[in-house]
Structures are given as structure tokens and as C-alpha cells.
Scaffold this motif. Structure first.
Motif, PDB file in Angstrom:
ATOM      1  N   ILE A  69     -18.870  35.124 -19.891  1.00 16.80           N
ATOM      2  CA  ILE A  69     -18.171  34.098 -19.108  1.00 16.80           C
ATOM      3  C   ILE A  69     -17.657  32.995 -20.021  1.00 16.80           C
ATOM      4  CG2 ILE A  69     -18.491  32.280 -17.370  1.00 16.80           C
ATOM      5  CD1 ILE A  69     -20.444  34.270 -15.965  1.00 16.80           C
ATOM      6  N   LEU A  70     -18.511  32.520 -20.913  1.00 13.30           N
ATOM      7  CA  LEU A  70     -18.104  31.481 -21.862  1.00 13.30           C
ATOM      8  C   LEU A  70     -16.930  31.960 -22.716  1.00 13.30           C
ATOM      9  CD1 LEU A  70     -18.603  28.691 -23.119  1.00 13.30           C
ATOM     10  CD2 LEU A  70     -20.378  29.738 -24.532  1.00 13.30           C
ATOM     11  N   ASN A  71     -17.030  33.179 -23.196  1.00 21.43           N
ATOM     12  CA  ASN A  71     -15.952  33.723 -24.034  1.00 21.43           C
ATOM     13  C   ASN A  71     -14.665  33.930 -23.245  1.00 21.43           C
ATOM     14  OD1 ASN A  71     -17.389  33.673 -26.404  1.00 21.43           O
ATOM     15  ND2 ASN A  71     -18.079  35.798 -26.230  1.00 21.43           N
ATOM     16  N   GLN A  72     -14.775  34.235 -21.957  1.00 20.02           N
ATOM     17  CA  GLN A  72     -13.566  34.420 -21.148  1.00 20.02           C
ATOM     18  C   GLN A  72     -12.770  33.121 -21.046  1.00 20.02           C
ATOM     19  OE1 GLN A  72     -12.585  37.578 -20.097  1.00 20.02           O
ATOM     20  NE2 GLN A  72     -10.688  36.434 -19.924  1.00 20.02           N
ATOM     21  N   TYR A  73     -13.457  31.993 -20.991  1.00 22.55           N
ATOM     22  CA  TYR A  73     -12.745  30.704 -21.010  1.00 22.55           C
ATOM     23  C   TYR A  73     -11.955  30.562 -22.312  1.00 22.55           C
ATOM     24  CZ  TYR A  73     -14.737  28.757 -16.762  1.00 22.55           C
ATOM     25  OH  TYR A  73     -15.063  28.514 -15.453  1.00 22.55           O
ATOM     26  N   ARG A  74     -12.574  30.945 -23.425  1.00 22.54           N
ATOM     27  CA  ARG A  74     -11.898  30.843 -24.723  1.00 22.54           C
ATOM     28  C   ARG A  74     -10.686  31.775 -24.787  1.00 22.54           C
ATOM     29  NH1 ARG A  74     -17.699  30.924 -27.138  1.00 22.54           N
ATOM     30  NH2 ARG A  74     -18.088  28.712 -27.337  1.00 22.54           N
ATOM     31  N   ILE A  75     -10.871  33.004 -24.311  1.00 21.74           N
ATOM     32  CA  ILE A  75      -9.768  33.980 -24.330  1.00 21.74           C
ATOM     33  C   ILE A  75      -8.622  33.503 -23.442  1.00 21.74           C
ATOM     34  CG2 ILE A  75      -9.125  36.308 -23.536  1.00 21.74           C
ATOM     35  CD1 ILE A  75     -10.490  36.284 -26.274  1.00 21.74           C
ATOM     36  N   ASN A  76      -8.935  33.042 -22.243  1.00 17.76           N
ATOM     37  CA  ASN A  76      -7.882  32.588 -21.328  1.00 17.76           C
ATOM     38  C   ASN A  76      -7.109  31.410 -21.911  1.00 17.76           C
ATOM     39  OD1 ASN A  76      -8.552  34.567 -19.488  1.00 17.76           O
ATOM     40  ND2 ASN A  76      -9.744  33.209 -18.181  1.00 17.76           N
ATOM     41  N   TYR A  77      -7.813  30.510 -22.574  1.00 16.77           N
ATOM     42  CA  TYR A  77      -7.153  29.366 -23.206  1.00 16.77           C
ATOM     43  C   TYR A  77      -6.254  29.843 -24.344  1.00 16.77           C
ATOM     44  CZ  TYR A  77      -6.587  24.666 -25.153  1.00 16.77           C
ATOM     45  OH  TYR A  77      -6.068  23.476 -25.616  1.00 16.77           O
ATOM     46  N   ALA A  78      -6.772  30.756 -25.151  1.00 17.54           N
ATOM     47  CA  ALA A  78      -5.976  31.302 -26.260  1.00 17.54           C
ATOM     48  C   ALA A  78      -4.732  32.007 -25.726  1.00 17.54           C
ATOM     49  CB  ALA A  78      -6.821  32.269 -27.092  1.00 17.54           C
ATOM     50  N   LYS A  79      -4.873  32.779 -24.667  1.00 19.57           N
ATOM     51  CA  LYS A  79      -3.716  33.464 -24.067  1.00 19.57           C
ATOM     52  C   LYS A  79      -2.675  32.451 -23.617  1.00 19.57           C
ATOM     53  CE  LYS A  79      -5.970  37.604 -22.163  1.00 19.57           C
ATOM     54  NZ  LYS A  79      -6.363  38.243 -20.875  1.00 19.57           N
ATOM     55  N   GLY A  80      -3.145  31.377 -22.979  1.00 16.55           N
ATOM     56  CA  GLY A  80      -2.221  30.339 -22.532  1.00 16.55           C
ATOM     57  C   GLY A  80      -1.472  29.710 -23.693  1.00 16.55           C
ATOM     58  N   LEU A  81      -2.186  29.422 -24.766  1.00 14.68           N
ATOM     59  CA  LEU A  81      -1.531  28.835 -25.939  1.00 14.68           C
ATOM     60  C   LEU A  81      -0.539  29.816 -26.570  1.00 14.68           C
ATOM     61  CD1 LEU A  81      -4.493  26.943 -27.659  1.00 14.68           C
ATOM     62  CD2 LEU A  81      -2.623  25.965 -26.311  1.00 14.68           C
ATOM     63  N   LEU A  82      -0.898  31.072 -26.607  1.00 17.99           N
ATOM     64  CA  LEU A  82       0.005  32.075 -27.182  1.00 17.99           C
ATOM     65  C   LEU A  82       1.296  32.202 -26.373  1.00 17.99           C
ATOM     66  CD1 LEU A  82      -2.616  34.778 -28.135  1.00 17.99           C
ATOM     67  CD2 LEU A  82      -1.062  33.633 -29.751  1.00 17.99           C
ATOM     68  N   LEU A  83       1.173  32.097 -25.059  1.00 20.13           N
ATOM     69  CA  LEU A  83       2.346  32.281 -24.197  1.00 20.13           C
ATOM     70  C   LEU A  83       3.153  31.004 -23.984  1.00 20.13           C
ATOM     71  CD1 LEU A  83       0.795  34.623 -21.477  1.00 20.13           C
ATOM     72  CD2 LEU A  83       2.264  35.261 -23.406  1.00 20.13           C
ATOM     73  N   GLN A  84       2.506  29.849 -24.100  1.00 20.40           N
ATOM     74  CA  GLN A  84       3.170  28.604 -23.710  1.00 20.40           C
ATOM     75  C   GLN A  84       3.470  27.657 -24.865  1.00 20.40           C
ATOM     76  OE1 GLN A  84       0.554  27.019 -20.713  1.00 20.40           O
ATOM     77  NE2 GLN A  84       0.688  28.856 -19.472  1.00 20.40           N
ATOM     78  N   THR A  85       3.042  28.012 -26.074  1.00 22.90           N
ATOM     79  CA  THR A  85       3.300  27.132 -27.219  1.00 22.90           C
ATOM     80  C   THR A  85       3.843  27.971 -28.377  1.00 22.90           C
ATOM     81  OG1 THR A  85       1.176  27.377 -28.371  1.00 22.90           O
ATOM     82  CG2 THR A  85       1.260  25.756 -26.561  1.00 22.90           C
ATOM     83  N   ASN A  86       4.238  27.272 -29.416  1.00 19.78           N
ATOM     84  CA  ASN A  86       4.655  27.940 -30.654  1.00 19.78           C
ATOM     85  C   ASN A  86       3.542  27.920 -31.698  1.00 19.78           C
ATOM     86  OD1 ASN A  86       7.259  28.577 -29.761  1.00 19.78           O
ATOM     87  ND2 ASN A  86       7.987  26.514 -30.233  1.00 19.78           N
ATOM     88  N   MET A  87       2.330  27.585 -31.276  1.00 17.07           N
ATOM     89  CA  MET A  87       1.214  27.536 -32.218  1.00 17.07           C
ATOM     90  C   MET A  87       0.987  28.921 -32.811  1.00 17.07           C
ATOM     91  SD  MET A  87      -1.525  25.175 -30.093  1.00 17.07           S
ATOM     92  CE  MET A  87      -2.762  25.128 -31.395  1.00 17.07           C
ATOM     93  N   THR A  88       0.664  28.945 -34.091  1.00 13.31           N
ATOM     94  CA  THR A  88       0.346  30.220 -34.728  1.00 13.31           C
ATOM     95  C   THR A  88      -1.057  30.649 -34.301  1.00 13.31           C
ATOM     96  OG1 THR A  88      -0.711  29.229 -36.658  1.00 13.31           O
ATOM     97  CG2 THR A  88       1.698  29.547 -36.772  1.00 13.31           C
ATOM     98  N   PRO A  89      -1.361  31.935 -34.412  1.00 15.46           N
ATOM     99  CA  PRO A  89      -2.728  32.373 -34.116  1.00 15.46           C
ATOM    100  C   PRO A  89      -3.777  31.629 -34.950  1.00 15.46           C
ATOM    101  CG  PRO A  89      -1.287  34.262 -34.132  1.00 15.46           C
ATOM    102  CD  PRO A  89      -0.468  33.078 -34.617  1.00 15.46           C
ATOM    103  N   THR A  90      -3.446  31.310 -36.185  1.00 20.18           N
ATOM    104  CA  THR A  90      -4.382  30.552 -37.025  1.00 20.18           C
ATOM    105  C   THR A  90      -4.608  29.154 -36.445  1.00 20.18           C
ATOM    106  OG1 THR A  90      -3.788  31.788 -39.005  1.00 20.18           O
ATOM    107  CG2 THR A  90      -4.776  29.621 -39.346  1.00 20.18           C
ATOM    108  N   GLN A  91      -3.538  28.488 -36.014  1.00 19.63           N
ATOM    109  CA  GLN A  91      -3.675  27.168 -35.397  1.00 19.63           C
ATOM    110  C   GLN A  91      -4.525  27.254 -34.118  1.00 19.63           C
ATOM    111  OE1 GLN A  91       0.565  26.463 -35.106  1.00 19.63           O
ATOM    112  NE2 GLN A  91       0.452  24.786 -36.610  1.00 19.63           N
TER     113      GLN A  91
END
Length: 122
Positions: A69-91
């Protein structure tokens, strides 16, 4: 006999209610602290219970492991950043407080079946 059944069901209801409250509190802490790389053990400490007990209760109530559950919050946030920002995966890895971006890439791929860049391209 009726009183005994009522008393035992009352105790069961209180236990279930407490378990639900613990699971809800855990979810609240997950929402609040997933960016700080908080662990299940850290959350359990904040709740004044053992990590093992917390994991058992969360699993009983949700059918999912507490860490999942804790990790799913992290994954969902990462997915949002990947789709909605220009941040690199490293960022994004650093935003999620991964000290090693390589570990984030492995973590993300294990959870989604895709690398962060592959996910962004879908």
C-alpha cells in the motif's frame, strides 16, 4: 446465554472497529509521508504499535500488505509526475527520496512492468 453472545459480539465489534481505525490511520500516514521514504516500521512507531501487528491488521482489513500500500502511493505519484511534468526519471527518483535512481527504476519496473521512460511513452 444471550448476554454472553451479546458481550462477545460487542467485543468483536469493538475489535473490528479498532482494526478499521488502525488501517485508516495507516492509510492517512501513507498519504502524508510516502514522499519521505517512510517505512511501515516508521509508521507503526508513530502509531505506537509494532510493525508486525500493523502489517497483520492492514492485511486483514485490506487484503494487501502494508508495504504494498505504501509503495502504491509512491508508484501513483511517480506515474503522475511522468505523465504531467517534464521531470526526468532521475529527478522523480530524487523527488521520491530514492538515494539511488537505479533503485527507483528497478522499483518502478517491478511494480508496473515498464521502465519510467516506457511508461511515459504509452
Amino acid at each position: 446465554k444471550g448476554k454472553k453472545n451479546y458481550a462477545s459480539s460487542n467485543i468483536n465489534n469493538r475489535a473490528e472497529s479498532r482494526d478499521l481505525q488502525l488501517a485508516y490511520t495507516f492509510d492517512h500516514y501513507c498519504q502524508k509521508y510516502f514522499l519521505t521514504h517512510f517505512s511501515v516500521k516508521d509508521i507503526a512507531r508513530k502509531m505506537n504499535i509494532s510493525a508486525k501487528y500493523l502489517s497483520e491488521i492492514v492485511s486483514k482489513i485490506t487484503g494487501k500488505k502494508a508495504l504494498a500500500i505504501l509503495n502504491q502511493y509512491r508508484i501513483n505519484y511517480a506515474k503522475g509526475l511522468l505523465l504531467q511534468t517534464n521531470m526526468t526519471p532521475t529527478q522523480i527518483a530524487y523527488e521520491l527520496n530514492f538515494e539511488n535512481p537505479g533503485y527507483f527504476f528497478t522499483f518502478f519496473k517491478k511494480a508496473t512492468g515498464l521502465t519510467p521512460l516506457q511508461f511515459r511513452q504509452i
